[in-house]
Write a protein that holds these residues in place. Structure first.
Motif, PDB file in Angstrom:
ATOM      1  N   HIS A 152     -17.220  -0.654   5.393  1.00 53.68           N
ATOM      2  CA  HIS A 152     -16.157  -0.889   6.024  1.00 53.68           C
ATOM      3  C   HIS A 152     -14.964  -1.660   4.916  1.00 53.68           C
ATOM      4  CE1 HIS A 152     -17.858  -0.195   9.900  1.00 53.68           C
ATOM      5  NE2 HIS A 152     -18.651  -1.040   9.580  1.00 53.68           N
ATOM      6  N   GLN A 153     -13.562  -1.212   5.026  1.00 54.63           N
ATOM      7  CA  GLN A 153     -12.899  -1.842   4.410  1.00 54.63           C
ATOM      8  C   GLN A 153     -11.516  -2.420   5.236  1.00 54.63           C
ATOM      9  OE1 GLN A 153     -11.160   1.526   1.966  1.00 54.63           O
ATOM     10  NE2 GLN A 153     -12.801   1.259   0.631  1.00 54.63           N
ATOM     11  N   VAL A 154     -11.937  -3.438   5.795  1.00 56.05           N
ATOM     12  CA  VAL A 154     -10.922  -4.328   6.618  1.00 56.05           C
ATOM     13  C   VAL A 154     -10.216  -5.281   6.197  1.00 56.05           C
ATOM     14  CG1 VAL A 154     -11.001  -5.271   8.948  1.00 56.05           C
ATOM     15  CG2 VAL A 154     -12.452  -3.307   8.813  1.00 56.05           C
ATOM     16  N   MET A 155      -9.046  -5.603   6.330  1.00 58.78           N
ATOM     17  CA  MET A 155      -8.324  -6.746   5.547  1.00 58.78           C
ATOM     18  C   MET A 155      -8.213  -7.826   6.880  1.00 58.78           C
ATOM     19  SD  MET A 155      -5.776  -4.706   3.321  1.00 58.78           S
ATOM     20  CE  MET A 155      -5.665  -5.475   2.077  1.00 58.78           C
ATOM     21  N   ASP A 156      -8.159  -8.984   6.180  1.00 58.11           N
ATOM     22  CA  ASP A 156      -7.977 -10.125   7.209  1.00 58.11           C
ATOM     23  C   ASP A 156      -6.566 -10.743   7.177  1.00 58.11           C
ATOM     24  OD1 ASP A 156      -7.901 -12.659   8.605  1.00 58.11           O
ATOM     25  OD2 ASP A 156      -9.499 -13.670   7.436  1.00 58.11           O
ATOM     26  N   LEU A 157      -5.679 -10.375   8.265  1.00 65.47           N
ATOM     27  CA  LEU A 157      -4.231 -10.877   8.277  1.00 65.47           C
ATOM     28  C   LEU A 157      -3.973 -11.948   8.732  1.00 65.47           C
ATOM     29  CD1 LEU A 157      -2.980  -7.294   9.567  1.00 65.47           C
ATOM     30  CD2 LEU A 157      -3.407  -7.979   7.397  1.00 65.47           C
ATOM     31  N   THR A 158      -5.055 -12.885   8.842  1.00 61.82           N
ATOM     32  CA  THR A 158      -4.833 -14.381   9.339  1.00 61.82           C
ATOM     33  C   THR A 158      -3.489 -14.971   8.723  1.00 61.82           C
ATOM     34  OG1 THR A 158      -7.045 -14.616  10.334  1.00 61.82           O
ATOM     35  CG2 THR A 158      -5.850 -16.635  10.036  1.00 61.82           C
ATOM     36  N   LYS A 159      -3.866 -14.977   7.339  1.00 65.49           N
ATOM     37  CA  LYS A 159      -2.766 -15.758   6.578  1.00 65.49           C
ATOM     38  C   LYS A 159      -1.362 -15.499   6.775  1.00 65.49           C
ATOM     39  CE  LYS A 159      -2.153 -17.518   1.948  1.00 65.49           C
ATOM     40  NZ  LYS A 159      -2.790 -17.573   0.288  1.00 65.49           N
ATOM     41  N   ILE A 160      -0.945 -14.152   6.715  1.00 71.86           N
ATOM     42  CA  ILE A 160       0.480 -13.716   6.771  1.00 71.86           C
ATOM     43  C   ILE A 160       0.876 -13.738   8.207  1.00 71.86           C
ATOM     44  CG2 ILE A 160      -0.180 -11.302   7.336  1.00 71.86           C
ATOM     45  CD1 ILE A 160       2.293 -10.807   5.268  1.00 71.86           C
TER      46      ILE A 160
END
Length: 188
Positions: A152-160
């Motif tokens: 899997h290549q899933v990005m965490d977008l919490t910060k933005i």
């Protein structure tokens, strides 16, 4: 991959990221760094969707799906990615010195879902030919390139999302529909 020698491209990307942020910290300039997903949309110069659209245009009924197409891949519709960048431009104090991941926030497609959505948009249906990753021959290239990633290549977008208020401006399903139809009408 973070171990030395495993992924030369990403090693170099990490070195560039560190150098750019170090120059920011030393006061040479104000920097914000973005980590991009696979970007899709009309006029993309390297569209991964084209491999599916081309098969539809050719009338192919079967498509090879390594690992059953269950890998999750972060993708970002071009307008959503641009929106994330503009949030940083419009909020320079908050974004200065920050590193943000960018991708569609509301949906991450498996490769199977991604192919099915493109095909359905173009009124086509594929029969999936599933092959386990460990049974693929070396240098196998007969499947769409994004389906060849066994992880899997899933990005965490919490910060933005928290710092800049990022939200998709275009729903991923709509962005994929626009993209598929554009490449069907404007083949490479």
């Amino acid at each position: 991959a973070t171990a030395p020698g495993v992924d030369r491209f990403n090693e170099k990307a990490r070195e560039a990221e560190r150098a750019g942020m170090q120059a920011h910290e030393e006061g040479y300039y104000s920097a914000t760094y973005f980590r991009y997903p696979t970007v899709y949309g009309p006029r993309n110069v390297s569209p991964q969707e084209w491999s599916i659209v081309r098969r539809v245009r050719d009338g192919r009924k079967h498509i090879i799906l390594p690992g059953g197409g269950m890998s999750l891949i972060s993708r970002g519709y071009a307008e959503n990615v641009a929106h994330g960048i503009m949030l940083a431009v419009d909020n320079p104090e908050a974004s200065a010195g920050q590193i943000y991941n960018l991708a569609d926030e509301s949906l991450t497609f498996t490769n199977r879902e991604w192919i099915r959505l493109i095909a359905q948009t173009l009124d086509h249906e594929f029969e999936f030919i599933e092959i386990p990753f460990d049974m693929l021959p070396p240098a196998f290239g007969d499947a769409p390139p994004p389906t060849l990633f066994p992880y899997h290549q899933v990005m965490d977008l919490t910060k933005i999302k928290v710092q800049l208020g990022y939200r998709d401006v275009v729903a991923p399903e709509k962005g994929m529909e626009i993209t598929a139809k554009w490449f069907a009408d404007n083949p490479l």
